[in-house]
Design an enzyme around this catalytic site. Structure first.
Site, mmCIF file in Angstrom:
data_model
loop_
_atom_site.group_PDB
_atom_site.id
_atom_site.type_symbol
_atom_site.label_atom_id
_atom_site.label_comp_id
_atom_site.label_asym_id
_atom_site.label_seq_id
_atom_site.Cartn_x
_atom_site.Cartn_y
_atom_site.Cartn_z
ATOM 1 N N LYS A 1 0.905 -1.075 -0.107
ATOM 2 C CA LYS A 1 -0.142 0.019 -0.097
ATOM 3 C C LYS A 1 1.055 1.124 -0.022
ATOM 4 C CE LYS A 1 -2.991 3.337 0.558
ATOM 5 N NZ LYS A 1 -4.272 3.431 0.623
ATOM 6 N N CYS B 1 -3.353 10.813 1.839
ATOM 7 C CA CYS B 1 -2.574 9.737 1.569
ATOM 8 C C CYS B 1 -1.478 9.559 0.754
ATOM 9 C CB CYS B 1 -3.645 8.594 0.674
ATOM 10 S SG CYS B 1 -5.374 8.745 1.487
HETATM 11 N N1 SAJ Z 1 -1.874 15.037 -8.493
HETATM 12 C C1 SAJ Z 1 -1.308 15.662 -9.392
HETATM 13 N N2 SAJ Z 1 -0.746 15.291 -10.636
HETATM 14 C C2 SAJ Z 1 -1.302 14.123 -10.972
HETATM 15 C C3 SAJ Z 1 -2.289 13.437 -10.081
HETATM 16 C C4 SAJ Z 1 -2.447 13.868 -8.910
HETATM 17 O O1 SAJ Z 1 -0.705 16.932 -8.841
HETATM 18 O O2 SAJ Z 1 -0.933 14.005 -12.101
HETATM 19 C C5 SAJ Z 1 -2.364 15.565 -6.930
HETATM 20 C C6 SAJ Z 1 -3.901 15.581 -6.983
HETATM 21 O O3 SAJ Z 1 -4.190 17.072 -7.348
HETATM 22 C C7 SAJ Z 1 -3.824 15.677 -5.307
HETATM 23 C C8 SAJ Z 1 -2.918 14.321 -5.140
HETATM 24 O O4 SAJ Z 1 -2.021 14.429 -6.315
HETATM 25 O O5 SAJ Z 1 -3.717 16.931 -4.772
HETATM 26 C C9 SAJ Z 1 -3.336 13.004 -4.880
HETATM 27 O O6 SAJ Z 1 -4.558 12.796 -5.824
HETATM 28 P P1 SAJ Z 1 -4.558 11.187 -6.498
HETATM 29 O O7 SAJ Z 1 -5.871 11.361 -7.066
HETATM 30 O O8 SAJ Z 1 -3.308 10.965 -7.054
HETATM 31 O O9 SAJ Z 1 -4.733 10.414 -5.167
HETATM 32 P P2 SAJ Z 1 -5.801 10.465 -3.847
HETATM 33 O O10 SAJ Z 1 -4.962 10.942 -2.797
HETATM 34 O O11 SAJ Z 1 -7.120 10.826 -4.188
HETATM 35 O O12 SAJ Z 1 -6.012 8.859 -3.726
HETATM 36 C C10 SAJ Z 1 -4.608 8.097 -3.684
HETATM 37 C C11 SAJ Z 1 -4.925 6.855 -4.809
HETATM 38 N N3 SAJ Z 1 -3.353 5.850 -4.852
HETATM 39 C C12 SAJ Z 1 -3.043 5.721 -5.975
HETATM 40 O O13 SAJ Z 1 -3.421 6.189 -7.012
HETATM 41 C C13 SAJ Z 1 -1.568 5.066 -5.982
HETATM 42 C C14 SAJ Z 1 -6.023 5.878 -4.016
HETATM 43 O O14 SAJ Z 1 -5.909 4.581 -5.083
HETATM 44 C C15 SAJ Z 1 -5.739 5.449 -2.662
HETATM 45 O O15 SAJ Z 1 -6.660 4.372 -2.030
HETATM 46 C C16 SAJ Z 1 -5.713 6.640 -1.823
HETATM 47 O O16 SAJ Z 1 -4.530 7.420 -2.366
HETATM 48 C C17 SAJ Z 1 -5.466 6.074 -0.541
HETATM 49 O O17 SAJ Z 1 -6.509 6.385 0.382
HETATM 50 O O18 SAJ Z 1 -4.188 5.914 0.005
#
Ligand code: SAJ
Length: 451
Positions: free
Chosen positions: A228, A282
């Site tokens: 994870k 996360c």
């Molecule tokens: N972000 C960027 N650029 C990107 C993608 C995301 O700047 O290309 C930023 C987003 O704006 C945000 C942050 O990253 O601020 C996180 O967003 P996210 O959509 O990547 O992830 P979370 O935090 O909503 O959910 C993640 C997911 N993990 C992965 O994709 C590996 C989800 O599957 C997990 O269950 C979750 O963390 C968790 O609970 O751990």
């Protein structure tokens, strides 16, 4: 001992972003679920068939489950066959006297898990299954077993069962759902099931199969814990790469969005999107759990965290520079949530940018966040005004696009003219489009189209 349980009575401890949807999905599969939360507000909301968090489809599901008598919430745990722990694991900063290597490296705070464990310990009986869903540093599931054993010497726990079957089965099955798609992903995603023994893993897998359509893959607890953390550290590191490219492009006066779009035309390159930083509870947190377990080894992961953590200050600097060219500047911050189309402001870089700007007190600050009704006190107290998009754009000299909410993508492009724009999400070229990923590779002709 592994009893072939019907798993008809489940207690979900922690009714937050993971616990509540899981409780509702379990109830929808016919299981009797009692949700436990220390917040009276959360308990009352659930019992009234309401939800205290925004997640598509959740309210309807909770309402149905409560009406069917399959879901209710309480403040103190009740006896069950399965206990699922879904409480937060935040991080805390280490005391100053901590060793050199750990300086500035946040440490996981397991106090919520421990409190949840201690609240269910008196209820445990032979044959019960305890699943830890909270994201946890390596070794936490075994620690959980030790916490139980310290209080219940009458039961055999898996960490010291040896060749004897344990009375209680304990496993880690980390949640991995994406906010905004939680209900779908809870059912469809594959699950990693790491028991403290093969019997624990089998018991936990049998339980998850009741409501998960994805594969439930067995491993040991430590590997499940690190899996994870690795998933989120992988994403964090990839976003850091994109953010570093954005810095390099600013320095060389190149459009980072075009650059990434072009590089992503390579069949084995898929660069993510830069932004104002990484938010949420996360991805901005979990990599620290790896760094804190292996500080000497986790150099890239540590560096990626630093790259992403310094983004908000860099964006603030850009906004400030733009604002300094106006008399009595008005700055509109578009978005406060940590990502599009949610109301979650936790660890949000957009919040951080707005907070830092507000603390200077030298600009009039307007915040546009369509998913909340009132500003968090920290912004309200500093004179930030919550506005709708049209009035913010009408008044602003500088527009900082911090979140690419769908509501913004459908805005009239003309409203953005004559403004200084700091577009951290590559939104302007996507105005009035379907809002797809700004760095998507676009459509390619596939071999099947050619034959
Ligand atoms: N972000 C960027 N650029 C990107 C993608 C995301 O700047 O290309 C930023 C987003 O704006 C945000 C942050 O990253 O601020 C996180 O967003 P996210 O959509 O990547 O992830 P979370 O935090 O909503 O959910 C993640 C997911 N993990 C992965 O994709 C590996 C989800 O599957 C997990 O269950 C979750 O963390 C968790 O609970 O751990």
């Amino acid at each position: 001992m592994y009893r072939k349980l019907p798993f008809n009575r489940v207690s979900v401890v922690g009714l937050g972003y993971i616990g509540l949807p899981t409780a509702a999905v379990l109830a929808a599969s016919g299981v009797n679920v009692v949700g436990v939360d220390i917040s009276q507000r959360a308990v009352d909301a659930v019992n009234a068939g309401h939800v205290h968090i925004v997640e598509p489809g959740l309210e309807v599901l909770v309402q149905r489950a409560v009406r069917a008598g399959l879901l209710r919430a309480v403040e103190k745990p009740e006896e069950a066959e399965v206990y699922m722990i879904a409480v937060p694991t935040p991080f805390s900063h280490p005391p100053a006297e901590y060793s050199e290597t750990h300086k500035n490296c946040p440490e996981p705070d397991l106090s919520y898990i421990r409190a949840a464990a201690e609240s269910i310990t008196p209820l445990l009986k032979t044959g019960d299954l305890v699943v830890l869903e909270s994201t946890s540093p390596v070794g936490t599931t075994e620690q959980l077993s030790r916490w139980f054993a310290a209080i219940r010497s009458d039961l055999v726990f898996p960490h010291d069962a040896g060749d004897v079957p344990a009375d209680i089965n304990i496993a880690h099955c980390p949640e991995r759902v994406l906010p905004g798609r939680v209900l779908e992903e809870l059912i469809e995603n594959d699950r990693i099931v790491g028991g403290l023994s093969p019997a624990c893993s089998e018991a936990a897998r049998a339980f998850y199969r009741r409501f998960v359509r994805g594969e439930c893959i067995i491993t040991d607890a430590r590997t499940a814990e690190l899996t994870k953390l690795t998933e989120n550290a992988f994403r964090d590191t990839n976003i850091a790469f994109a953010n570093e490219m954005a810095l390099i492009c600013d320095h060389l006066n190149i459009d980072v969005w075009e650059l990434i779009r072009l590089a992503n035309r390579h069949p084995r390159v898929n660069i993510l999107n830069p932004g104002p930083g990484v938010g949420g509870h996360c991805i901005a947190v979990d990599p620290w759990f790896i760094v804190s377990s292996a500080p000497e080894q986790a150099r890239l992961i540590h560096q990626a965290r630093s790259v992403n953590d310094t983004r908000p200050a860099y964006v603030v600097e850009q906004i400030h520079r733009a604002a300094s060219t106006f008399d009595n500047p008005v700055v509109a911050c578009l978005g406060l949530a940590f990502k599009p189309d949610i109301d979650d402001l936790r660890e949000s870089p957009a919040m951080e940018v707005t907070k830092q700007l507000a603390s200077f007190g030298d600009v009039t600050l307007l915040a546009v966040e369509p998913n909340i009704d009132s500003l968090p006190p920290v912004l309200a107290a500093r004179g930030v005004e919550l506005c709708d998009l049209a009035s913010a754009l009408a008044r602003a000299d500088v527009v900082a696009i911090l979140v690419d909410h769908s509501a913004f993508l459908h805005a009239d492009a003309a409203l953005f003219t004559d403004k200084a724009i700091i577009d951290t999400r590559g939104l302007i070229p996507r105005l009035n489009t379907d809002g797809g990923n700004p760095t998507d590779q676009g459509s390619r002709t596939s071999i099947t189209d050619m034959v």
